[in-house]
Structure formats: C-alpha cells, structure tokens
Design a protein around this motif. Structure first.
Motif, PDB file in Angstrom:
ATOM      1  N   GLU A 151      53.136   8.496 -27.942  1.00 34.35           N
ATOM      2  CA  GLU A 151      52.548   8.317 -29.277  1.00 34.35           C
ATOM      3  C   GLU A 151      53.247   9.209 -30.302  1.00 34.35           C
ATOM      4  O   GLU A 151      53.483   8.801 -31.443  1.00 34.35           O
ATOM      5  CB  GLU A 151      51.041   8.641 -29.267  1.00 34.35           C
ATOM      6  CG  GLU A 151      50.240   7.846 -28.261  1.00 34.35           C
ATOM      7  CD  GLU A 151      50.024   8.611 -26.957  1.00 34.35           C
ATOM      8  OE1 GLU A 151      50.973   9.268 -26.459  1.00 34.35           O
ATOM      9  OE2 GLU A 151      48.905   8.543 -26.425  1.00 34.35           O
TER      10      GLU A 151
ATOM     11  N   HIS B 247      55.185  13.024 -25.541  1.00 32.44           N
ATOM     12  CA  HIS B 247      54.182  11.961 -25.413  1.00 32.44           C
ATOM     13  C   HIS B 247      54.699  10.723 -26.156  1.00 32.44           C
ATOM     14  O   HIS B 247      55.308  10.859 -27.224  1.00 32.44           O
ATOM     15  CB  HIS B 247      52.852  12.388 -26.037  1.00 32.44           C
ATOM     16  CG  HIS B 247      52.183  13.525 -25.342  1.00 32.44           C
ATOM     17  ND1 HIS B 247      50.898  13.920 -25.635  1.00 32.44           N
ATOM     18  CD2 HIS B 247      52.623  14.354 -24.348  1.00 32.44           C
ATOM     19  CE1 HIS B 247      50.574  14.942 -24.853  1.00 32.44           C
ATOM     20  NE2 HIS B 247      51.603  15.237 -24.071  1.00 32.44           N
TER      21      HIS B 247
ATOM     22  N   MET C 243      47.279  16.334 -30.575  1.00 29.51           N
ATOM     23  CA  MET C 243      48.629  16.516 -31.126  1.00 29.51           C
ATOM     24  C   MET C 243      49.161  15.186 -31.670  1.00 29.51           C
ATOM     25  O   MET C 243      49.683  15.112 -32.788  1.00 29.51           O
ATOM     26  CB  MET C 243      49.570  17.055 -30.033  1.00 29.51           C
ATOM     27  CG  MET C 243      51.037  17.077 -30.400  1.00 29.51           C
ATOM     28  SD  MET C 243      52.095  17.658 -29.056  1.00 29.51           S
ATOM     29  CE  MET C 243      52.072  16.236 -27.940  1.00 29.51           C
ATOM     30  N   CYS C 244      49.019  14.143 -30.875  1.00 27.33           N
ATOM     31  CA  CYS C 244      49.557  12.845 -31.279  1.00 27.33           C
ATOM     32  C   CYS C 244      48.757  12.235 -32.434  1.00 27.33           C
ATOM     33  O   CYS C 244      49.330  11.591 -33.313  1.00 27.33           O
ATOM     34  CB  CYS C 244      49.599  11.908 -30.083  1.00 27.33           C
ATOM     35  SG  CYS C 244      50.805  12.443 -28.842  1.00 27.33           S
TER      36      CYS C 244
ATOM     37  N   CYS D 141      46.137  12.015 -27.753  1.00 21.58           N
ATOM     38  CA  CYS D 141      45.600  13.380 -27.741  1.00 21.58           C
ATOM     39  C   CYS D 141      45.597  13.925 -29.174  1.00 21.58           C
ATOM     40  O   CYS D 141      46.129  13.305 -30.093  1.00 21.58           O
ATOM     41  CB  CYS D 141      46.436  14.267 -26.816  1.00 21.58           C
ATOM     42  SG  CYS D 141      48.074  14.681 -27.469  1.00 21.58           S
TER      43      CYS D 141
END
Ligand SMILES: [Zn+2]
Length: 142
Positions: A58, A56, A88-89, A86
């Motif tokens: 980010e 991703h 995770m990010c 998200c």
C-alpha cells in the motif's frame, strides 16, 4: 461496502498476496485501479527480501501514485488490498490523495490470525526549543 465489481480486483490483490508469500515475504498484496477498473499499478510486500520495514504494498502504491499521477487522476483511483492498510500506509494513502480503499481482511480479522507485534508505543517528548525551530519552519509556509 464493496460491490461485485470490486471483487474481481480484490481477488487480484489476494493473488498478489500469495505471490508475496511465494517470494519469501509476508502475504500482502495491493493494486491501484482507475475509475473504469483498469489496473494502473500492482505491488506486494517485500519487507523480508528487501530488508525494509516500510516495503508494504500500500505504501509503495501510494508513493507511486504521488510520483506518477497528477492530483486529479490520483483522486479518481481506488486501492484494492488483501488486508486493511496499517497506520503507516493509511497516512501515505491520505497524502497521495487516493479516492477509496477496498480491503479483504480487516485489522481485527488479521489480529485473530496473527497476534500484534506487542511493541509498546515509542514515547514522544516535546515540544521544546520552540523559537529556534519556528525560525526554520515558519518561513517555508509564509
Ligand atoms: Zn502498511
């Protein structure tokens, strides 16, 4: 709340999302800017072409900031991103110590366009073997 100055950089993040799509990836793009609006780094999603579920933009920029910037500089950066990061990010952004995130499309708005993965949360079992694991972890923090 976003400001008109944010919109120029947000439009660049959206252009990076289009670039991701043009390269065969999901349409997500982000950039990291300094306090004066200077673009420090850019990234777009490469989850498909890299066969990497964590690719991703980010997350890439959070890792870049943690590696390339000192903490004081990172703390004055703003991430502009086509969609709200998200979970995770968000964790990586928090760990990298960035100042602010500005996004165009929210999580909820994205869900209106794209249904969720439908994957249930992975069960987590624990804690266990407390004394054994403490013997390894605790000395690091003392
Ligand atoms: Zn993400």
């Amino acid at each position: 709340m976003t400001h008109p100055d944010d919109h120029t950089l947000l439009r660049r993040a959206i252009a990076l999302a289009a670039e991701a799509r043009a390269h065969g990836n999901p349409p997500f793009g982000s950039l990291l800017a300094g306090p004066d609006g200077t673009v420090l780094a850019e990234a777009y999603n490469t989850t498909l072409t890299d066969k990497d579920i964590t690719a991703h933009p980010e997350l890439k920029l959070g890792k870049w900031a943690a590696r390339e910037l000192d903490a004081a500089t990172a703390a004055h950066t703003t991430m502009y991103t086509s969609c709200q990061p998200c979970e995770m990010c968000r964790t990586v952004i928090q760990q990298a110590g960035l100042r602010r995130v500005v996004f165009a499309l929210s999580d909820d708005q994205l869900l209106d366009i794209r249904p969720s993965s439908g994957r249930p949360p992975v069960p987590q079992d624990g804690p266990a073997l407390l004394e054994e694991v403490r013997a390894v972890v605790e000395p690091y923090y003392r």
